[in-house]
Write a protein that holds these residues in place. Structure first.
Motif, PDB file in Angstrom:
ATOM      1  N   GLY A  38      44.354  46.826  52.945  1.00  0.00           N
ATOM      2  CA  GLY A  38      45.632  47.113  51.059  1.00  0.00           C
ATOM      3  C   GLY A  38      45.906  45.317  50.732  1.00  0.00           C
ATOM      4  N   LEU A  39      44.885  44.828  51.413  1.00  0.00           N
ATOM      5  CA  LEU A  39      45.414  42.756  50.593  1.00  0.00           C
ATOM      6  C   LEU A  39      45.645  42.976  49.457  1.00  0.00           C
ATOM      7  N   ASP A  40      46.191  42.497  48.749  1.00  0.00           N
ATOM      8  CA  ASP A  40      46.606  42.020  47.215  1.00  0.00           C
ATOM      9  C   ASP A  40      46.400  40.337  46.754  1.00  0.00           C
ATOM     10  N   ILE A  42      47.320  37.330  45.964  1.00  0.00           N
ATOM     11  CA  ILE A  42      47.363  36.742  46.736  1.00  0.00           C
ATOM     12  C   ILE A  42      47.498  36.335  48.003  1.00  0.00           C
ATOM     13  N   ASP A  43      47.020  37.747  48.730  1.00  0.00           N
ATOM     14  CA  ASP A  43      46.214  37.154  50.333  1.00  0.00           C
ATOM     15  C   ASP A  43      44.250  36.714  49.491  1.00  0.00           C
ATOM     16  N   LEU A  45      44.446  34.470  47.853  1.00  0.00           N
ATOM     17  CA  LEU A  45      44.039  33.317  47.879  1.00  0.00           C
ATOM     18  C   LEU A  45      44.023  32.407  49.283  1.00  0.00           C
TER      19      LEU A  45
ATOM     20  N   ARG B  52      55.565  40.609  55.644  1.00  0.00           N
ATOM     21  CA  ARG B  52      54.903  39.717  55.906  1.00  0.00           C
ATOM     22  C   ARG B  52      54.835  38.447  55.793  1.00  0.00           C
ATOM     23  N   ARG B  53      55.246  38.850  54.140  1.00  0.00           N
ATOM     24  CA  ARG B  53      55.204  37.380  53.583  1.00  0.00           C
ATOM     25  C   ARG B  53      56.532  37.161  53.086  1.00  0.00           C
ATOM     26  N   PRO B 109      49.396  29.300  49.188  1.00  0.00           N
ATOM     27  CA  PRO B 109      49.950  30.149  47.892  1.00  0.00           C
ATOM     28  C   PRO B 109      51.772  30.423  48.679  1.00  0.00           C
ATOM     29  N   THR B 110      51.785  32.232  49.825  1.00  0.00           N
ATOM     30  CA  THR B 110      52.840  31.861  50.140  1.00  0.00           C
ATOM     31  C   THR B 110      53.833  31.099  50.323  1.00  0.00           C
ATOM     32  N   MET B 113      55.230  30.053  46.896  1.00  0.00           N
ATOM     33  CA  MET B 113      55.746  31.145  45.731  1.00  0.00           C
ATOM     34  C   MET B 113      57.140  30.386  47.058  1.00  0.00           C
TER      35      MET B 113
END
Lengths: 85, 329
Positions: A38-40, A42-43, A45, B52-53, B109-110, B113
């Protein structure tokens, strides 16, 4: 190849901070995005950065990621064929 | 036009027990130069996938915000206004470290952000599906006061009926050292972390903690201006940013000794969101009908119906917030 796949899974878990996921929980052929993990976007990247940093693979066309990140097996195969380090 | 602005809920994560008012009777005594906040179980507020983010600051901001909204019975506030001195400093630190280590290449990127200061306010907006006014203030120790002042103005203009106002600051061991070097944390003070969310509503029909009567921010005021503010904003108790450091405490000498003074920094430590903790502590005190002894140096409870919050930053910036108990309590 098995060793490579295990290492890649560990790297994915670490870079995406998948705290409760173990390498065995990731099916080699399951889709990484949408279903499966279920990654998106941003993952995606994060995975592009992972490939460049750890394997010296610079994706010139980010759209290619959709194909490369289809599953761990596909990703490992691509890394195996294109790695520069 | 509204008749009054009610504070209907207020929640904190700090170096005291989180999301509760246990500090009023059984406080944790801060010790050491740097103390981290006590976190609640975040799984009540975010799924592992979302978690997790999110760095600590964002999880705390969500925990305090969602708790305050739930208690206040409001799902989508008209405005979300946030103050933060440093934003998510831990991720900023990781991002800057990577910037140096990787030669400005291959940055995560995380972390990027999260290095922006408005992440907390926007995250709360996304999580609560609130599409209204959303703003962030970064004014060092005056960040919360600025956010509150904005809310105050929005209420006065009739643009909003309720607002979630908060202040969130985390601290890393490296930056706590910088805070000391830069004079933001002084000798005898404990550098800490805080996340506070308060829910305000105009003419609320719900049970409220107290009312917000007035907010003022002054830059380099004259003695005459300070006297004028004090005469216009009279209260039973002054809640100040005195911390135990002589240099800092002298900034509050203009208050004189006519009105009893209490302080929250000895109990909650010092950070850029300290004044939000003061606001939260004052609201809890008015709800209880007294300032607890723990905010009065252990000299006993101080009964009160109104509290003037006074925050002086760097001897130049002054904020005054007047809170009053609900009539007939």
């Amino acid at each position: 190849m098995e060793e490579m796949i295990l290492k890649l899974k560990q790297e994915i878990i670490e870079v995406l901070n998948l705290e409760d996921v173990q390498p065995d929980d990731i099916n080699n052929d399951a889709p990484l995005f949408g279903e499966g993990l279920g990654l998106d976007s941003i993952d995606a990247l994060e995975l592009i950065v992972l490939m460049e940093k750890n394997y010296g693979i610079k994706l010139q066309d980010p759209a290619k990621g959709k194909e490369i990140f289809k599953s761990v097996n596909v990703m490992a195969d691509y890394i195996q064929k294109n790695r520069t380090k | 036009m509204y008749q009054r602005i009610d504070i209907i809920s207020a929640k904190q994560v700090s170096i005291q027990q989180p999301l509760c008012e246990e500090w009023m009777t059984s406080p944790v005594v801060p010790s050491g130069q740097f103390v981290r906040a006590m976190d609640p179980d975040f799984r009540q507020f975010v799924t592992p996938g979302e978690s997790r983010r999110l760095g600590k600051l964002l999880k705390r901001a969500l925990a305090t915000s969602l708790s305050a909204l739930e208690e206040g019975g409001i799902r989508n506030p008209d405005a979300i206004i946030t103050g933060t001195g440093f934003g998510s400093i831990e991720n900023t630190e990781l991002f800057l470290d990577a910037l140096v280590r990787e030669g400005e290449q291959m940055l995560k990127p995380t972390q990027f952000m999260q290095s922006t200061h408005n992440t907390a306010s926007s995250l709360i907006g996304i999580n609560t599906k609130s599409h209204g006014y959303n703003s962030t203030y970064s004014q060092k120790g005056l960040s919360f006061d600025s956010a509150l002042y904005d809310a105050w103005l929005q209420f006065r203009l009739g643009k909003i009926g309720n607002a979630l106002v908060g202040a969130h600051d985390e601290m890393s061991p490296v930056f706590s050292g910088f805070m000391t070097k830069a004079g933001h944390v002084m000798q005898g003070e404990t550098c800490s972390e805080a996340a506070v969310s308060v829910l305000l509503e105009a003419d609320s029909t719900k049970p409220s903690m107290c009312t917000l009567e007035d907010v003022r921010i002054l830059n380099r005021p004259t003695n005459e201006e300070l006297s004028q503010v004090l005469s216009q904003m009279k209260a039973d108790v002054c809640m100040t940013g005195r911390s135990g450091n002589a240099g800092n405490d002298a900034l509050y000498d203009f208050l004189g000794d006519d009105v009893p003074q209490c302080s929250y920094k000895p109990l909650f430590g010092v950070n850029f969101s300290s004044s939000a903790i003061g606001f939260y502590a004052a609201a809890c005190s008015l709800k209880a009908g007294h300032v607890p002894s723990v905010l009065n140096g252990g000299r006993g409870d101080v009964p009160c119906n109104s509290i003037l919050l006074v925050n002086v930053v760097g001897g130049r910036h002054y904020s005054f917030v007047l809170l009053k108990a609900i009539c007939g309590r």
